[in-house]
Design a protein around this motif. Structure first.
Motif, PDB file in Angstrom:
ATOM      1  N   LEU A  56       0.807  -1.216   0.000  1.00 16.29           N
ATOM      2  CA  LEU A  56       0.000   0.000   0.000  1.00 16.29           C
ATOM      3  C   LEU A  56       0.845   1.273   0.000  1.00 16.29           C
ATOM      4  O   LEU A  56       0.385   2.319  -0.463  1.00 16.29           O
ATOM      5  CB  LEU A  56      -0.947   0.001   1.205  1.00 16.29           C
ATOM      6  CG  LEU A  56      -2.004  -1.110   1.195  1.00 16.29           C
ATOM      7  CD1 LEU A  56      -2.787  -1.112   2.493  1.00 16.29           C
ATOM      8  CD2 LEU A  56      -2.937  -0.950   0.006  1.00 16.29           C
ATOM      9  N   ILE A  57       2.050   1.191   0.544  1.00 17.10           N
ATOM     10  CA  ILE A  57       2.953   2.343   0.516  1.00 17.10           C
ATOM     11  C   ILE A  57       4.351   1.860   0.138  1.00 17.10           C
ATOM     12  O   ILE A  57       4.628   0.660   0.149  1.00 17.10           O
ATOM     13  CB  ILE A  57       2.999   3.082   1.876  1.00 17.10           C
ATOM     14  CG1 ILE A  57       3.678   2.223   2.944  1.00 17.10           C
ATOM     15  CG2 ILE A  57       1.595   3.507   2.317  1.00 17.10           C
ATOM     16  CD1 ILE A  57       3.900   2.953   4.269  1.00 17.10           C
ATOM     17  N   TYR A  58       5.219   2.801  -0.216  1.00 16.30           N
ATOM     18  CA  TYR A  58       6.613   2.453  -0.504  1.00 16.30           C
ATOM     19  C   TYR A  58       7.504   3.595  -0.026  1.00 16.30           C
ATOM     20  O   TYR A  58       7.038   4.710   0.240  1.00 16.30           O
ATOM     21  CB  TYR A  58       6.814   2.175  -1.998  1.00 16.30           C
ATOM     22  CG  TYR A  58       6.695   3.395  -2.887  1.00 16.30           C
ATOM     23  CD1 TYR A  58       7.838   4.070  -3.331  1.00 16.30           C
ATOM     24  CD2 TYR A  58       5.447   3.887  -3.292  1.00 16.30           C
ATOM     25  CE1 TYR A  58       7.746   5.186  -4.139  1.00 16.30           C
ATOM     26  CE2 TYR A  58       5.344   4.994  -4.094  1.00 16.30           C
ATOM     27  CZ  TYR A  58       6.490   5.650  -4.524  1.00 16.30           C
ATOM     28  OH  TYR A  58       6.396   6.764  -5.318  1.00 16.30           O
ATOM     29  N   VAL A  59       8.779   3.315   0.093  1.00 14.58           N
ATOM     30  CA  VAL A  59       9.727   4.314   0.573  1.00 14.58           C
ATOM     31  C   VAL A  59      10.667   4.729  -0.561  1.00 14.58           C
ATOM     32  O   VAL A  59      11.116   3.891  -1.348  1.00 14.58           O
ATOM     33  CB  VAL A  59      10.535   3.777   1.782  1.00 14.58           C
ATOM     34  CG1 VAL A  59      11.375   2.565   1.403  1.00 14.58           C
ATOM     35  CG2 VAL A  59      11.386   4.885   2.395  1.00 14.58           C
ATOM     36  N   ARG A  60      10.893   6.023  -0.703  1.00 15.03           N
ATOM     37  CA  ARG A  60      11.871   6.556  -1.648  1.00 15.03           C
ATOM     38  C   ARG A  60      13.107   6.969  -0.854  1.00 15.03           C
ATOM     39  O   ARG A  60      12.991   7.626   0.185  1.00 15.03           O
ATOM     40  CB  ARG A  60      11.331   7.785  -2.383  1.00 15.03           C
ATOM     41  CG  ARG A  60      10.268   7.503  -3.429  1.00 15.03           C
ATOM     42  CD  ARG A  60       9.912   8.808  -4.125  1.00 15.03           C
ATOM     43  NE  ARG A  60       8.644   8.703  -4.845  1.00 15.03           N
ATOM     44  CZ  ARG A  60       7.964   9.752  -5.268  1.00 15.03           C
ATOM     45  NH1 ARG A  60       8.410  10.985  -5.029  1.00 15.03           N
ATOM     46  NH2 ARG A  60       6.824   9.578  -5.927  1.00 15.03           N
ATOM     47  N   ASN A  61      14.232   6.580  -1.343  1.00 12.72           N
ATOM     48  CA  ASN A  61      15.481   6.884  -0.658  1.00 12.72           C
ATOM     49  C   ASN A  61      15.616   8.388  -0.415  1.00 12.72           C
ATOM     50  O   ASN A  61      15.543   9.189  -1.351  1.00 12.72           O
ATOM     51  CB  ASN A  61      16.659   6.357  -1.480  1.00 12.72           C
ATOM     52  CG  ASN A  61      17.968   6.437  -0.707  1.00 12.72           C
ATOM     53  OD1 ASN A  61      17.970   6.352   0.516  1.00 12.72           O
ATOM     54  ND2 ASN A  61      19.055   6.612  -1.423  1.00 12.72           N
ATOM     55  N   LYS A  62      15.759   8.773   0.832  1.00  9.09           N
ATOM     56  CA  LYS A  62      15.961  10.152   1.277  1.00  9.09           C
ATOM     57  C   LYS A  62      14.774  11.070   0.969  1.00  9.09           C
ATOM     58  O   LYS A  62      14.898  12.292   1.032  1.00  9.09           O
ATOM     59  CB  LYS A  62      17.227  10.737   0.649  1.00  9.09           C
ATOM     60  CG  LYS A  62      18.499  10.010   1.058  1.00  9.09           C
ATOM     61  CD  LYS A  62      19.727  10.681   0.467  1.00  9.09           C
ATOM     62  CE  LYS A  62      21.001   9.955   0.897  1.00  9.09           C
ATOM     63  NZ  LYS A  62      22.217  10.574   0.326  1.00  9.09           N
ATOM     64  N   ALA A  63      13.614  10.475   0.630  1.00 12.84           N
ATOM     65  CA  ALA A  63      12.443  11.307   0.318  1.00 12.84           C
ATOM     66  C   ALA A  63      11.257  11.011   1.234  1.00 12.84           C
ATOM     67  O   ALA A  63      10.385  11.854   1.417  1.00 12.84           O
ATOM     68  CB  ALA A  63      12.031  11.120  -1.140  1.00 12.84           C
TER      69      ALA A  63
END
Length: 478
Positions: A56-63
Motif C-alpha cells: 500500500l505504501i513504498y519508501v523513496r530513498n531520502k524522500a
C-alpha cells in the motif's frame, strides 16, 4: 487482539482504499506520524512496515514514504434494473425460497450464497472473555426466567452504543429478540393483518419475501437499483394503495448494497408521517460500512413515531448468536403487553456477554478492524469475478458496505439452471428469481463475499464462469 500499529495500519489502509489518500501522495515522516498519533517511533515504524508489506505504501530513498499506485479496480458496469408497475402481489417461489434457505445451513456446500461472515472474522477470544466475565458477575435472578423485553444491561449497552454513533433510542424502547427476522416477524404481525400489502423495494432480500409469504402478506414492489429506490414511486404507493406498512433497508441493502443519502432517509421519515405509513427499518448491515463512520438510520429523522427500528449482530458479529432487537416508538407503546407475549425469551448469558462486549469496547474495536478487511475482500471478489467471467458481458454492483454481490449475466442465461448446476458441484448460490416477481431477475445471481477468497472459492467462481460461457456457446449454435 490487534496491536496498536496494526489498528493504525488498518485506518491508513482504509483511507487509501477510499481514495482519501491518493497514489503518490507523500505521508508524514515516521517522527511526525509518531508525534501526531502520540505513539513511540518503533510503533510508527512497525505501522509503516506493515503497510509496505501489504503493497500500500513504498519508501523513496531520502524522500520518505508515499502511497503506492494501486491496481486499477474492475471497471465492470453496474446492473441494469427494469421499471414496472407497482401493484399488490402474492409472493411466489415459496418452495424455492425454503429450499434455498435450507441449503444455506448445509456446511458441506461452498458458501457463495448465504450472506455470512467467515468464522475467521469473528473475535472469538474477546467473545469468550466477555461471556466468562458476564457469568462471573451475574446475579442470582439472571438464572431464572428472564424479562421478555430483554435484559436491562444489554438494552442499556445498545442505547449507549448507538448514541456514540449519533442517534439515540431509550433503553425502555428496545426489545431483544432471537435475531433480526424474529424481530421483523413480531412487528409485521403487530402493525398489519393477513392479506395486507407491505411495500418493498425490489430486488429485495429473499428472506424478507419468504417471511412475508409465510405471514400471508402481499407485497407492493417499487423499483430499486444500485443507487437506491424510487422515492416518487414510494410516495405514490403510500398515497394511493392503502398500504400502511413498508419494509425497508436504507444502509447497504441486500442484494444491491446501496446506502441511501441522509436527504433520502429524512424524506422517507417525512413520507411515513404524512401518509401515516409505518416504516419497519431493517438496519442489519449498517455496522458493515466500508467507512469508519456508521451511516445513520431512517430512525434518526423520525419525529412522529412511524419508524420501527430493527437489527441484529448476525452480519457484523456472528449469525450463530441469534441476538437482535426491535425498537418501539411511543406511538405504539399500547402494543407493549402483546409484544411481551409474542416475543420469545432470549438466552440470558448471551445477552450479558454481548453487553460486556459492548461496554468493554471490544465490539467497537472488532468493527474498526472488520471494516477495512471487508472493503478489501469485497474488491478482491469483484476483481476475481471479472477475470473468471472474462469474455462474458457481465454487470456487477459495487457495494458501499456489507458483502453481498449482485451479478447480472447476459439475458440468455437462466440463473435457476445455474443454481441447479452449482448445487451438483456442491456450490451454493442464490438465483435472481427469488428477489422479486415476474421473473425480472432471471439472469441475475447473488453471491456472498463474506468468506476469504480461498482457492476453493476461486475454483467455484471459475466453474460458474465456464458454465456461463458454455451456455452462451450453445445459444449461438442454436
Amino acid at each position: 487482539m490487534a496491536f496498536q500499529y496494526q489498528l493504525l495500519a488498518q485506518q491508513i489502509a482504509q483511507k487509501i482504499y477510499c481514495g482519501e489518500l491518493h497514489a503518490e501522495q507523500r505521508l508524514s515522516s515516521l517522527r511526525q506520524f509518531a508525534e501526531q498519533q502520540k505513539i513511540s517511533l518503533n510503533t510508527a515504524k512497525s505501522c509503516y512496515e506493515l503497510l509496505e508489506a501489504q503493497g500500500l505504501i513504498y519508501v523513496r530513498n531520502k524522500a520518505g514514504y508515499f502511497v503506492q499506485t494501486q491496481q486499477a479496480k474492475a471497471q465492470t458496469a453496474v446492473p441494469l434494473h427494469p421499471d414496472f408497475k407497482s401493484r399488490p402481489r402474492e409472493v411466489s417461489n415459496l418452495e424455492l425460497q425454503i429450499q434455498i434457505h435450507e441449503a444455506s445451513a448445509n456446511n458441506r456446500l461452498i458458501h457463495l450464497g448465504s450472506i455470512q461472515l467467515s468464522p475467521n472474522f469473528i473475535p472469538v477470544e474477546a467473545l469468550r472473555r466477555s461471556i466468562q466475565r458476564a457469568l462471573k458477575h451475574c446475579r442470582p435472578e439472571d438464572f431464572l426466567y428472564n424479562n421478555r423485553q430483554g435484559h436491562p444491561q444489554l438494552r442499556e449497552a445498545l442505547s449507549a452504543h448507538w448514541a456514540e454513533d449519533g442517534f439515540f433510542i431509550a433503553q425502555d424502547d428496545i426489545y431483544i429478540s432471537n435475531g433480526c427476522m424474529p424481530a421483523l416477524s413480531v412487528m409485521l404481525q403487530s402493525v398489519s393483518n393477513e392479506g395486507d400489502s407491505i411495500i418493498v423495494p425490489t430486488p429485495n432480500y429473499n428472506g424478507q419475501l419468504q417471511l412475508l409469504a409465510l405471514l400471508k402478506r402481499k407485497i407492493i414492489e417499487i423499483p430499486a437499483n444500485t443507487d437506491g429506490f424510487d422515492l416518487e414511486r414510494l410516495e405514490q404507493v403510500m398515497q394511493n394503495s392503502g398500504a400502511k406498512v413498508c419494509l425497508l433497508t436504507a444502509n447497504f441493502q441486500n442484494p444491491l448494497g446501496f446506502c441511501l443519502s441522509n436527504a433520502d432517509k429524512e424524506k422517507i421519515a417525512q413520507l411515513a408521517e404524512k401518509y401515516q405509513c409505518y416504516v419497519i427499518e431493517d438496519d442489519i448491515y449498517a455496522e458493515c460500512s466500508f467507512s469508519q463512520k456508521r451511516p445513520l438510520p431512517i430512525k434518526y429523522w423520525d419525529q412522529a413515531g412511524y419508524v420501527i427500528y430493527c437489527g441484529s449482530v448476525s452480519k457484523s458479529l456472528s449469525p450463530s448468536y441469534r441476538l437482535g432487537w426491535f425498537c418501539l416508538p411511543q406511538r405504539l407503546k399500547h402494543l407493549h403487553a402483546n409484544l411481551i407475549l409474542q416475543n420469545d425469551s432470549v438466552n440470558t448469558p448471551l445477552q450479558l456477554g454481548l453487553a460486556d462486549l459492548i461496554f468493554s469496547r471490544a465490539y467497537r474495536q472488532h468493527l474498526s478492524e472488520l471494516r477495512p478487511k471487508l472493503m478489501a475482500q469485497v474488491e478482491a471478489y469483484r476483481q476475481f469475478i471479472s477475470l473468471a467471467f472474462q469474455g462474458v458481458e457481465i454487470r456487477l454492483n459495487q457495494p458501499q458496505g456489507s458483502y453481498a454481490l449482485w451479478l447480472q449475466l447476459p439475458e440468455q442465461i437462466d440463473s435457476l439452471a445455474m443454481y441447479y448446476f452449482a448445487q451438483q458441484h456442491s456450490i451454493n448460490i442464490v438465483p435472481g428469481q427469488v428477489f422479486g416477481e415476474d421473473s425480472r431477475y432471471n439472469n441475475c445471481i447473488r453471491l456472498n463475499a463474506g468468506h476469504e477468497l480461498s482457492t476453493e472459492i476461486q475454483d467455484a467462481i471459475r466453474l460458474l464462469g465456464e458454465w456461463v460461457r458454455g451456455q452462451l456457446s450453445e445459444h449461438k449454435v442454436a
